[in-house]
Enzyme design. Structure first.
Site, mmCIF file in Angstrom:
data_model
loop_
_atom_site.group_PDB
_atom_site.id
_atom_site.type_symbol
_atom_site.label_atom_id
_atom_site.label_comp_id
_atom_site.label_asym_id
_atom_site.label_seq_id
_atom_site.Cartn_x
_atom_site.Cartn_y
_atom_site.Cartn_z
ATOM 1 N N HIS A 1 -9.682 0.914 4.755
ATOM 2 C CA HIS A 1 -8.236 1.126 5.335
ATOM 3 C C HIS A 1 -8.444 2.223 6.772
ATOM 4 C CE1 HIS A 1 -4.209 2.606 6.415
ATOM 5 N NE2 HIS A 1 -3.709 1.388 5.511
ATOM 6 N N ASN B 1 0.985 -1.170 -0.132
ATOM 7 C CA ASN B 1 0.014 -0.057 -0.073
ATOM 8 C C ASN B 1 0.755 1.369 -0.089
ATOM 9 O OD1 ASN B 1 -1.777 2.034 0.414
ATOM 10 N ND2 ASN B 1 -2.141 1.409 2.649
ATOM 11 N N GLU C 1 -5.434 -5.260 10.538
ATOM 12 C CA GLU C 1 -4.497 -4.099 10.613
ATOM 13 C C GLU C 1 -4.766 -3.459 12.006
ATOM 14 O OE1 GLU C 1 -2.498 -3.068 6.889
ATOM 15 O OE2 GLU C 1 -4.084 -1.401 7.184
ATOM 16 N N GLY D 1 1.981 2.222 10.604
ATOM 17 C CA GLY D 1 3.181 3.286 10.731
ATOM 18 C C GLY D 1 3.850 3.599 11.957
ATOM 19 N N GLU E 1 -7.003 4.582 7.631
ATOM 20 C CA GLU E 1 -6.756 6.000 7.256
ATOM 21 C C GLU E 1 -8.012 6.651 6.588
ATOM 22 O OE1 GLU E 1 -2.975 5.423 5.220
ATOM 23 O OE2 GLU E 1 -2.132 5.156 7.225
ATOM 24 N N LYS F 1 0.139 4.328 -0.255
ATOM 25 C CA LYS F 1 -0.651 5.596 0.328
ATOM 26 C C LYS F 1 -0.343 6.826 -0.623
ATOM 27 C CE LYS F 1 0.016 3.406 4.737
ATOM 28 N NZ LYS F 1 0.138 3.573 5.944
ATOM 29 N N SER G 1 3.163 -2.215 10.352
ATOM 30 C CA SER G 1 4.678 -2.316 10.675
ATOM 31 C C SER G 1 5.548 -3.484 10.529
ATOM 32 C CB SER G 1 4.970 -1.572 12.193
ATOM 33 O OG SER G 1 4.734 -0.449 12.429
HETATM 34 C C1 PEP Z 1 -0.954 -0.037 5.898
HETATM 35 O O1 PEP Z 1 -0.964 1.230 5.788
HETATM 36 O O2 PEP Z 1 -1.738 -0.799 5.498
HETATM 37 C C2 PEP Z 1 0.403 -0.399 6.757
HETATM 38 C C3 PEP Z 1 0.267 -1.658 7.271
HETATM 39 O O3 PEP Z 1 1.338 0.479 7.100
HETATM 40 P P1 PEP Z 1 2.526 0.137 7.696
HETATM 41 O O4 PEP Z 1 3.271 -1.023 7.190
HETATM 42 O O5 PEP Z 1 3.506 1.292 7.340
HETATM 43 O O6 PEP Z 1 2.623 0.049 9.114
#
Ligand code: PEP
Length: 255
Positions: A96, A10, A168, A174, A98, A12, A214
């Site tokens: 997601h 992803n 998630e 992040g 976000e 973003k 992460s």
């Molecule tokens: C995401 O935004 O789907 C995600 C898992 O981000 P990160 O790997 O940066 O934590």
């Protein structure tokens, strides 16, 4: 039951079209013939076309990060499933955190998107996960159940085979804070059981449940060794070819 691992990036709101093409060219050179791991990259809308062209002839699939449920119309700034399909996208990330946090995507709206995506033969990567406050108050499973049941309302058994779920935990996205293998496996097993109740055990056992939050080359192997973790949805670690390729390799090694 063997489920092929899936690593999805992803990106973003990162990378111009030129930067995206450079990244994907490096990925194609390194893992573009991967057959034991499914790979999906999800650039921003502006890069879908150039990335799609760069992926042509490789086994890496194209995904989008969002879509609107309507087929067309007065929805300034939005993009439909049909538009994504016309650029050869085959996956779309929906729900997601976000989107839920910054853009007001509710479970009901996510559900509309899921149904519209499936109707257009796009495979939704439906994201669910709890906040830190929800985890600390002991409501993780309840939150995940609500998001999953509401997000999948009206999905038929036949359509369900095209779903991918991503667990998630919001507090891990992040932040560099990764869920422990026990925390992740507990929720993944719960999601699989729920999918089994919704669509039957055979489908529940077939669907892939990705971990996101992460995930990096350094922690991927132990997460991917868990019985119900079938891959990763990767944010930060997908923005650089080397780490993404290492994640694909970790998934391959975990087979
Ligand atoms: C995401 O935004 O789907 C995600 C898992 O981000 P990160 O790997 O940066 O934590």
């Amino acid at each position: 039951m063997i489920r092929k691992k899936l690593i999805a990036g992803n990106w973003k709101m990162n990378k111009t079209s030129g930067e995206a093409t450079n990244l994907v060219s490096d990925l194609v050179a390194a893992v573009g013939r991967s057959s034991d791991v499914d790979i999906v990259v999800c650039p921003s809308f502006t890069s879908l076309e150039s990335v799609g062209k760069a992926l042509d002839g490789s086994s890496v699939k194209l995904g989008a990060q969002n879509m609107h449920p309507a087929r067309s119309g007065a929805y300034t700034g939005e993009v439909s499933a049909e538009m994504l399909r016309s650029l050869f996208a085959s996956f779309v990330i929906l729900g997601h955190s976000e989107r839920r946090t910054y853009f007001g995507d509710t479970d009901a709206f996510v559900n509309e998107k899921v149904l519209a995506a499936l109707k257009s033969e796009l495979k939704p990567i439906l994201c669910v996960g709890e906040t830190l406050a929800e985890r600390e108050s002991g409501s993780t499973l309840k939150v995940v159940q609500t998001q999953l049941e509401a997000g999948l309302e009206g999905v038929t058994k036949e359509q369900a085979a095209n779903l991918v779920i991503a667990y998630e935990p919001v507090w891990a996205i992040g932040t560099g804070k990764v869920a422990t293998t026990d925390q992740a496996q507990e929720v993944h097993a719960f999601i699989r059981e729920l999918l089994g109740k919704l669509f039957g055990a055979a489908i529940g056992n077939k669907l892939r449940i990705l971990y996101g939050g992460s995930m990096e080359p350094a922690n991927a192997a132990e997460l991917l060794a868990e019985p119900d973790i079938d891959g990763g949805l990767i944010g930060g670690g997908a923005l650089e070819a080397r780490s993404f390729v290492d994640l694909v390799k970790a998934a391959s090694a975990s087979n």
